[in-house]
Write a protein that holds these residues in place. Sequence first.
Motif, PDB file in Angstrom:
ATOM      1  N   VAL A 206      62.181  79.381  43.698  1.00  0.00           N
ATOM      2  CA  VAL A 206      62.687  80.712  43.373  1.00  0.00           C
ATOM      3  C   VAL A 206      62.953  81.505  44.657  1.00  0.00           C
ATOM      4  CG1 VAL A 206      62.145  82.899  42.233  1.00  0.00           C
ATOM      5  CG2 VAL A 206      61.537  80.744  41.134  1.00  0.00           C
ATOM      6  N   ALA A 207      62.069  81.380  45.635  1.00  0.00           N
ATOM      7  CA  ALA A 207      62.250  82.070  46.918  1.00  0.00           C
ATOM      8  C   ALA A 207      63.507  81.579  47.625  1.00  0.00           C
ATOM      9  CB  ALA A 207      61.024  81.861  47.803  1.00  0.00           C
ATOM     10  N   HIS A 208      63.780  80.283  47.520  1.00  0.00           N
ATOM     11  CA  HIS A 208      64.991  79.734  48.138  1.00  0.00           C
ATOM     12  C   HIS A 208      66.232  80.362  47.525  1.00  0.00           C
ATOM     13  CE1 HIS A 208      67.808  76.836  49.829  1.00  0.00           C
ATOM     14  NE2 HIS A 208      68.270  76.599  48.597  1.00  0.00           N
ATOM     15  N   LEU A 209      66.249  80.530  46.204  1.00  0.00           N
ATOM     16  CA  LEU A 209      67.402  81.123  45.532  1.00  0.00           C
ATOM     17  C   LEU A 209      67.576  82.592  45.905  1.00  0.00           C
ATOM     18  CD1 LEU A 209      67.133  79.630  41.916  1.00  0.00           C
ATOM     19  CD2 LEU A 209      68.896  79.141  43.621  1.00  0.00           C
ATOM     20  N   ILE A 210      66.473  83.320  45.932  1.00  0.00           N
ATOM     21  CA  ILE A 210      66.569  84.765  46.161  1.00  0.00           C
ATOM     22  C   ILE A 210      66.950  85.087  47.608  1.00  0.00           C
ATOM     23  CG2 ILE A 210      64.165  85.253  46.818  1.00  0.00           C
ATOM     24  CD1 ILE A 210      64.272  87.680  44.982  1.00  0.00           C
ATOM     25  N   ARG A 211      66.659  84.177  48.542  1.00  0.00           N
ATOM     26  CA  ARG A 211      66.994  84.414  49.944  1.00  0.00           C
ATOM     27  C   ARG A 211      68.370  83.894  50.316  1.00  0.00           C
ATOM     28  NH1 ARG A 211      62.580  83.698  54.472  1.00  0.00           N
ATOM     29  NH2 ARG A 211      64.320  84.781  55.443  1.00  0.00           N
ATOM     30  N   ASP A 212      68.971  83.090  49.442  1.00  0.00           N
ATOM     31  CA  ASP A 212      70.280  82.522  49.726  1.00  0.00           C
ATOM     32  C   ASP A 212      71.370  83.534  49.406  1.00  0.00           C
ATOM     33  OD1 ASP A 212      72.523  81.015  50.103  1.00  0.00           O
ATOM     34  OD2 ASP A 212      71.953  79.386  48.742  1.00  0.00           O
ATOM     35  N   THR A 213      72.011  84.073  50.444  1.00  0.00           N
ATOM     36  CA  THR A 213      73.049  85.093  50.240  1.00  0.00           C
ATOM     37  C   THR A 213      74.314  84.521  49.626  1.00  0.00           C
ATOM     38  OG1 THR A 213      73.768  84.764  52.536  1.00  0.00           O
ATOM     39  CG2 THR A 213      72.187  86.543  52.112  1.00  0.00           C
ATOM     40  N   GLN A 214      74.435  83.179  49.571  1.00  0.00           N
ATOM     41  CA  GLN A 214      75.598  82.559  48.945  1.00  0.00           C
ATOM     42  C   GLN A 214      75.463  82.529  47.418  1.00  0.00           C
ATOM     43  OE1 GLN A 214      78.243  81.660  50.827  1.00  0.00           O
ATOM     44  NE2 GLN A 214      77.055  82.460  52.559  1.00  0.00           N
ATOM     45  N   VAL A 215      74.233  82.742  46.934  1.00  0.00           N
ATOM     46  CA  VAL A 215      73.981  82.766  45.497  1.00  0.00           C
ATOM     47  C   VAL A 215      74.465  84.097  44.924  1.00  0.00           C
ATOM     48  CG1 VAL A 215      72.157  82.754  43.731  1.00  0.00           C
ATOM     49  CG2 VAL A 215      72.039  81.181  45.678  1.00  0.00           C
TER      50      VAL A 215
END
Length: 294
Positions: A206-215
């Motif tokens: 979840v942290a990976h998704l929330i920090r990915d500005t491409q998402v």
Amino acid sequence: MYLKKPFWSDTLNSPPEGESQSPVLELVKSIDKQRLYREVTLALRTGLRDARAEFSFLRVRGLRSLLKFLRSVAQSDHTINLFCHSQSIPQLQVVPVLFEHSLKEVEDQTVSNLNHIFTVVPMKITSPSTDAEVALALRVLEGCCLLHRESTILAHQHKAIKVLMNILSTRGVLEQGACLDALIAIMLDSSSNQMDFEACDGIEEVAHLIRDTQVEENLRLKCGEFLLLLIGHVNGRETSPMLTINEDVRRFLGEKSASLIWAASQFGSTLDPDERLTALHIQARRVLESIDLY
């Protein structure tokens, strides 16, 4: 399928105080309970029949029917109790059907050999789940777990956390958003599912998704809401199997964001549902801004 209100329902109101209930009224109430139970079982049988189909468009039809049915059930405690009772009957259980068909792992749907070509018996091949089908199945799973606590046990038996974490890391935005909501529902008061989530490094994903500005921003906001709800639910429980959750958030998102999430997760238990939802959206936006600055 919606549960219909009978035309005689206006006669089922409680009699004035001091007056005894007539035998006719008791009979009408008994008939109404039987009618409701028949409608519940009919809606489940119809929806589950399509949800088990070989073709995706039929499964989608069944899932939509089940989702409408669950929304109708949630309108009264009586129908919720009838639904919970129905889930004790294996033939009417919804969660196992979801994991055996719409949420089935992709590798389980591959054809392992071509021996069936040289035989006279045709091989049964099921069409793969579409994005819309997976998203609908996740919404149905969420509804079942919120209305019927034992459905979380059925989900655990089908390794729900592992399946959902795979969806979260490989599927599109539509399925990922529904997946986050379903994760909250199946972990609610379920220590076994919470331990599975921790074993699958769920916070890291979840942290990976929330920090990915491409998402997409809406999905990042949904991740923020997920962390707020998750930490707000398990925080302060000494027996919780996720005692390291705050440390995990701090490790993957930083001290500032972790502190903000912890503080924001304590928002308004005294607020009404609409105000609580608005507060959740606002706090998720603040969490996202703190991560962007980190």
